[in-house]
Write an enzyme that holds these catalytic residues in place. Structure first.
Site, PDB file in Angstrom:
ATOM      1  CB  CYS B  77      -1.003  -0.016   1.153  1.00 24.97           C
ATOM      2  SG  CYS B  77      -2.314   1.207   0.935  1.00 24.97           S
ATOM      3  CG  HIS B 181      -4.216  -3.434   2.226  1.00 30.13           C
ATOM      4  ND1 HIS B 181      -3.253  -3.025   3.121  1.00 30.13           N
ATOM      5  CD2 HIS B 181      -4.768  -2.291   1.740  1.00 30.13           C
ATOM      6  CE1 HIS B 181      -3.232  -1.706   3.193  1.00 30.13           C
ATOM      7  NE2 HIS B 181      -4.152  -1.241   2.360  1.00 30.13           N
ATOM      8  CD  GLU B 183      -2.348  -6.202   4.609  1.00 23.70           C
ATOM      9  OE1 GLU B 183      -1.836  -6.564   3.530  1.00 23.70           O
ATOM     10  OE2 GLU B 183      -2.513  -5.001   4.918  1.00 23.70           O
TER      11      GLU B 183
END
Lengths: 251, 199
Positions: B77, B181, B183
């Site tokens: 990001c 992202h 994650e």
């Protein structure tokens, strides 16, 4: 193409998921982490956890629950209901939530939006607005729909955007819990007046209501609770239905 | 496997830590230069504002450290944006690992209500290059939240379409970066993180 988002909302009271009808008459429907994990596996795009007791009872301790959620869930989630000042936001973000939703606290202290956007970025700040259509206008309510304010939906949403909110979560109190469809007309007007995403909430009763909220209502995301909690609509079925109706969703 | 997440004044470190734990890896979160230099893999996450974050990296000399790293590094990001040459956000020079410029999304006139900013939600990645991707990931949805983007350039390793195509990922030598992202991108994101760990 950016997909329309389906967001199950888990209202939390005393650590349990609950869903009220018209903000009252609460029934318990399960463990938030368990439910959230299930929804993520089924294809939910995001989750919202709202501590519905927080602004009324001034309870702030969501941090432990947030950390447990973040550990288990691999999609973004928003937490609301426990934020009334910057230090709350800091603690919840550190615990692992992706966005914070502020509602009553923002109405009482609009500068909180500016402070949070400056401190953490606009993408962290969801401004939630509960509004009721009465006497020809949409009046903003606070404290979980208990107290009317002198604010009006469209101007307040615009102000929130200008102060740095990254998204607006609009719940129509007239539609919430009654399952006759979202407030599409007001949503379309809201979405067209803003340059930030709008999450529609209140009124989902069947799959067609979601099609309508993304087409007629021009919403970027559709949020619902009870229809998912009580397994009236399964998320994979809903996404297939939306795809069949040419609405871009993540499969 | 010794994976370090660079600790600095940017949020979202916890989410990256949890995502790695779900893959069975226990990352070390640290700002210690020695620990970062000697790690097998380094993750440079980030959520925040570009110019203030760059100021912080310069003050702490993390800027020089990051560009000198030889092991695989993954920026996420804001991490991706800071690894570029320059960002419009706060008009700041960045680390200059990638030549790409970081600009703000500007919707075409009349499309402000269609292409909202931030670009928030799930979008698809295509034209995949670099070792963190594999053919199974082509055209899959990943999660984005950002108002600024790296333009398409020589180091683009994945492209996504919004107001115009932009770099969803960049790659040069040992440096990898994703605008999205991983994650938070469900099983697809977990696969990308796993590919990075296994580089």
């Amino acid at each position: 193409m950016l997909a329309k988002r389906i967001i199950p909302c888990l209202d939390i009271k005393d650590g349990q998921t609950v869903k009220g009808v018209n903000f009252l008459d609460i029934k318990s429907v399960g463990d938030p982490v368990e439910l959230g994990t299930l929804y993520a596996e089924q294809g939910a795009d995001e989750l919202v956890f709202l501590d519905i007791t927080a602004s009324h009872e001034k309870r702030k301790t969501l941090v432990e629950l947030v950390q447990r959620i973040a550990r288990h869930i691999n999609i973004p989630f928003t937490v609301g209901g426990g934020v009334s000042e910057l230090s709350d936001a800091d603690a919840l973000l550190a615990a692992g939530c992706d966005k914070l939703s502020i509602n009553s606290a923002a109405v009482r202290n609009p500068q909180l939006i500016d402070q949070m956007a400056k401190g953490f970025g606009s993408q962290f700040v969801v401004t939630a607005i509960d509004a009721k259509y009465e006497n020809g206008k949409w009046t903003v309510f606070v404290n979980g729909g208990r107290i009317a304010t002198d604010k009006e939906l469209f101007s307040w949403a615009k102000e929130a955007q200008e102060r740095g909110a990254g998204e607006i979560l609009f719940t129509s109190m007239n539609h919430d819990g009654v399952k006759t469809g979202f407030a599409c007309e007001a949503l379309a007007q809201l979405s067209e007046s803003l340059s930030i995403p709008v999450i529609a909430s209140g009124g989902a009763g069947n799959m067609e209501h979601f099609k309508d909220v993304f087409t007629k209502g021009k919403a970027d995301a559709g949020l619902a609770a009870s229809i998912f909690h009580f397994k009236e609509i399964a998320i994979p079925d809903l996404k297939k239905y939306l795809t069949d109706n040419n609405i871009p969703v993540r499969l | 496997m010794n994976i370090v997440i660079i600790k600095y004044n940017a949020g979202n470190i916890r989410s990256v830590q949890f995502a790695l734990q779900r893959l069975g890896v226990e990352p070390v979160i640290t700002a210690d230069p020695e620990a970062i230099k000697t790690a097998d893999k380094v993750i440079f996450p980030g959520v925040g504002e570009a110019s203030t974050t760059m100021d912080y990296l310069r003050e702490t000399k993390l800027d020089q450290l990051i560009v000198s790293l030889k092991q695989p590094v993954l920026g996420i990001c804001l991490g991706l944006q800071l690894m570029c040459k320059h960002s419009e956000e706060g008009n700041t020079d960045c680390l200059g690992i990638f030549d790409e410029e970081v600009k703000r999304f500007i919707p075409a006139p009349g499309e402000e209500n269609i292409h909202k900013v931030p670009h928030m939600g799930w979008n698809t990645i295509t034209n995949l290059k670099s070792g963190i991707f594999d053919p199974s990931l082509d055209n899959q949805y990943v999660y984005f939240v950002h108002s600024f983007y790296a333009a398409i350039g020589p180091h683009t390793a994945a492209a996504t379409q919004y107001t115009q195509p932009f770099s969803a990922a960049l790659h040069k030598d040992n440096f990898y970066a994703t605008q999205f992202h991983p994650e938070k991108s469900g099983p697809v994101g977990a696969k990308i993180l796993k590919n990075f760990i296994e580089l």
